[in-house]
Design an enzyme around this catalytic site. Sequence first.
Site, PDB file in Angstrom:
ATOM      1  N   TYR A  44       0.706   8.474 -13.815  1.00 13.81           N
ATOM      2  CA  TYR A  44      -0.592   7.841 -13.605  1.00 13.81           C
ATOM      3  C   TYR A  44      -1.169   7.522 -14.974  1.00 13.81           C
ATOM      4  CZ  TYR A  44      -5.533   7.417 -12.181  1.00 13.81           C
ATOM      5  OH  TYR A  44      -6.827   6.976 -11.981  1.00 13.81           O
ATOM      6  N   ASP A  88       1.267   4.384 -10.978  1.00 10.54           N
ATOM      7  CA  ASP A  88       0.181   3.465 -11.296  1.00 10.54           C
ATOM      8  C   ASP A  88       0.169   3.307 -12.810  1.00 10.54           C
ATOM      9  OD1 ASP A  88      -2.144   2.104 -11.743  1.00 10.54           O
ATOM     10  OD2 ASP A  88      -3.480   3.610 -10.882  1.00 10.54           O
ATOM     11  N   HIS A 101      -5.520   0.841  -3.964  1.00 12.83           N
ATOM     12  CA  HIS A 101      -4.106   0.527  -4.179  1.00 12.83           C
ATOM     13  C   HIS A 101      -3.367   0.577  -2.844  1.00 12.83           C
ATOM     14  CE1 HIS A 101      -4.026   1.226  -8.682  1.00 12.83           C
ATOM     15  NE2 HIS A 101      -5.134   1.867  -8.358  1.00 12.83           N
TER      16      HIS A 101
END
Length: 260
Positions: free
Chosen positions: A105, A147, A251
């Site tokens: 992330y 991500d 998302h």
Amino acid sequence: MKIVSWNINSVRFRIGIVEQFLREASPDILCLQETKVIDGDFPAAPFRALGYDHILIHGQRMHHGVAIVSRVPLVEDDRFDWQANKEARHIGVRLPNGVRLENVYVPAGGDIPDRDLNPKFGQKLDFVQRMTDWSAKLDCPTILTGDFNIAPLPSDVWSHKALLKVVSHTPIEVEALDRLKASNDWVDLGRHFYPAPARLHSWWSYRSPDWTKNDRGRRLDHMWATGEVAKAARAHHVFEACRAWEKPSDHVPIMTEFDF
């Protein structure tokens, strides 16, 4: 094997749509980012009820947090501090076939694309550089997913011109991600199956009153693989419909199917 990545933006708050997705898509492995929960409060029971008995978590109260849940055994987990401040932004495992799976992330980087005016932006660039240093020394078959908070290509955003000075698509971020990609000849599996300029968005802001109407999306979520692993990839999916589910994340899940 089906491997999914999804920034869920609070796994406890959105456990309902996580369960729905697992029932419908039936992935073998689910990599989550922004779980926003400490390890002791992670909602393991709903996952185990669906057959995901292997759960590895790296949590943090209120912010960040990553997890990997799986129907197949996972071993040799690691947690890299690419943020250099102990934020829970990475967890990695080894699959039964020896392939490593790294779930990351990347920091969003704040609103101002200037490391002097905005320390968060500098932290983001430094994070990607630490990933690049790690990647350059990598010597095993690996999948890197999560991500990334960077949309690298002009076709990865709703308007290249409008977003050139917006964090997530600035030239300096794109150059940093390009260096990471080149450091180990990573294959971007999304673009492998859907070459640019195909539309492939995975994120739409909560600020938009109707995300479907203006469709101002960005491709912030990625799945990359080293060369030999990429040869085993058979399909890639972006589950855009999940953005319209009840209490959605901003998302949507992405999934790659591998022939192993």
